[in-house]
Enzyme design. Structure first.
Site, PDB file in Angstrom:
ATOM      1  N   CYS A 229       0.842  -1.206   0.000  1.00 38.31           N
ATOM      2  CA  CYS A 229       0.000   0.000   0.000  1.00 38.31           C
ATOM      3  C   CYS A 229       0.876   1.255   0.000  1.00 38.31           C
ATOM      4  O   CYS A 229       0.642   2.194  -0.773  1.00 38.31           O
ATOM      5  CB  CYS A 229      -0.923  -0.038   1.211  1.00 38.31           C
ATOM      6  N   CYS A 230       1.895   1.279   0.855  1.00 32.34           N
ATOM      7  CA  CYS A 230       2.822   2.426   0.882  1.00 32.34           C
ATOM      8  C   CYS A 230       3.618   2.517  -0.414  1.00 32.34           C
ATOM      9  O   CYS A 230       3.885   3.608  -0.916  1.00 32.34           O
ATOM     10  CB  CYS A 230       3.790   2.301   2.058  1.00 32.34           C
TER      11      CYS A 230
ATOM     12  N   CYS B 258      -1.515   8.413   7.396  1.00 34.39           N
ATOM     13  CA  CYS B 258      -2.846   8.009   6.909  1.00 34.39           C
ATOM     14  C   CYS B 258      -3.689   7.500   8.080  1.00 34.39           C
ATOM     15  O   CYS B 258      -3.170   6.863   9.005  1.00 34.39           O
ATOM     16  CB  CYS B 258      -2.697   6.903   5.872  1.00 34.39           C
TER      17      CYS B 258
ATOM     18  N   CYS C  94      -3.509   3.895   9.567  1.00 36.14           N
ATOM     19  CA  CYS C  94      -2.214   3.458  10.108  1.00 36.14           C
ATOM     20  C   CYS C  94      -1.702   4.406  11.191  1.00 36.14           C
ATOM     21  O   CYS C  94      -0.502   4.428  11.485  1.00 36.14           O
ATOM     22  CB  CYS C  94      -1.186   3.366   8.984  1.00 36.14           C
TER      23      CYS C  94
ATOM     24  N   CYS D 285       7.340   4.263   5.990  1.00 35.16           N
ATOM     25  CA  CYS D 285       6.490   4.035   4.822  1.00 35.16           C
ATOM     26  C   CYS D 285       7.323   3.644   3.607  1.00 35.16           C
ATOM     27  O   CYS D 285       6.803   3.055   2.660  1.00 35.16           O
ATOM     28  CB  CYS D 285       5.672   5.279   4.507  1.00 35.16           C
TER      29      CYS D 285
HETATM   30  S1  SF4 Z   1       0.421   4.696   5.618  1.00 39.46           S
HETATM   31 FE1  SF4 Z   1      -1.165   3.052   5.582  1.00 39.46          FE
HETATM   32  S2  SF4 Z   1      -2.861   3.813   4.300  1.00 39.46           S
HETATM   33 FE2  SF4 Z   1      -1.065   5.154   3.970  1.00 39.46          FE
HETATM   34  S3  SF4 Z   1      -0.113   4.360   2.137  1.00 39.46           S
HETATM   35 FE3  SF4 Z   1       0.910   3.363   3.889  1.00 39.46          FE
HETATM   36  S4  SF4 Z   1      -0.231   1.463   4.366  1.00 39.46           S
HETATM   37 FE4  SF4 Z   1      -1.475   2.723   2.945  1.00 39.46          FE
END
Ligand code: SF4
Length: 257
Positions: A125-126, A207, A210, A233
């Site tokens: 996701c990151c 985010c 998280c 991240c």
């Molecule tokens: S901090 Fe969490 S929601 Fe944001 S990009 Fe990374 S995993 Fe995804």
């Protein structure tokens, strides 16, 4: 000298000399140096989190048109987006850019993880929402600046103020020596409003899926990816520190301090 991945860099930098001198310089002096050294090819990143006002204010006092790259993951707290608008207006920032993931890649990642990639695969996701958009955007710059501090976490304790990365990119961290108390006092001294979530125990804000508030005495970044081994991240770790290309001649050594 032309680096392989980023923009052209006019001169080879003597990083040992620069870093030794910058250890005792004010962040504003380091920022001013970087703006001269990488003129027209220098950007900064900002999360518009609780500490972001410090570096944004310092930079905007020197050049409110500095490119500010914001990773718009789509998962920010509404309070962060409101705070971002507030600081843009307050500091007169003229060049804030929202970086977004490739739409197809983002949609595929969400679909493949039941709509919750941040739970099922936060590293991916990151990677999709932060690392890849930043990597694409910074290619046109010779250097970028971030507000990371050595005291924030073990993964940042060895950061040098100026570093050179694979692919031909310099990174400048003028606040490397700042403590959270320094940041707090800077914001107070300059009457800079605090992120709305700070008073609710969010010392570090990323985010919403998280980020959690923390208790007094906790590590200041312990609310990020709480309960997971993940600490970063990836935007500060996706490139490896590398040796600079060989010096071509003595006059290539920068003394523009
Ligand atoms: S901090 Fe969490 S929601 Fe944001 S990009 Fe990374 S995993 Fe995804």
């Amino acid at each position: 000298m032309r680096n392989s991945g980023g923009a052209a860099v006019a001169r080879q930098l003597d990083l040992e000399k620069l870093n030794a001198e910058f250890e005792t310089k004010k962040p504003q002096e380091i920022i001013a140096w970087a703006m001269r050294e990488f003129k027209g090819k220098f950007a900064m990143t900002s999360s518009f989190g609780p500490e972001s006002g410090t570096l944004l204010h310092m930079a905007s006092c020197l050049d409110p048109a500095i490119p500010v790259l914001f990773l718009e993951t789509g998962y920010h707290f509404p309070e962060t987006l409101e705070y971002k608008s507030r600081l843009i207006e307050l500091f007169g920032l003229k060049n804030v850019m929202d970086l977004r993931a490739d739409t197809k890649r983002r949609d595929e990642t969400i679909a493949a993880h039941d709509g919750r990639p941040y739970e099922k695969n936060p590293d991916l996701c990151c990677q999709v929402n932060k690392v890849e958009p930043l990597d694409a955007a910074i290619k046109k710059y010779a250097a970028w600046m971030s507000g990371i501090r050595r005291a924030q976490t073990d993964t940042r304790k060895s950061v040098r103020i100026v570093e050179y990365y694979e692919g031909g990119m310099y990174k400048v961290s003028p606040l490397a020596n700042f403590t959270s108390r320094d940041t707090w006092w800077y914001l107070k001294e300059h009457k800079i409003p605090q992120h709305p979530l700070y008073e609710k125990g969010y010392l570090s804000v990323g985010c919403w899926p998280c980020t959690r508030p923390i208790q007094a005495g906790d590590d200041e970044r312990s609310g990020r990816w709480a309960g997971k081994s993940k600490k970063e991240c990836g935007i500060h770790t996706f490139k490896e520190i590398a040796p600079q290309p060989d010096k071509e001649s003595p006059e290539n050594i920068s003394d523009n301090i």
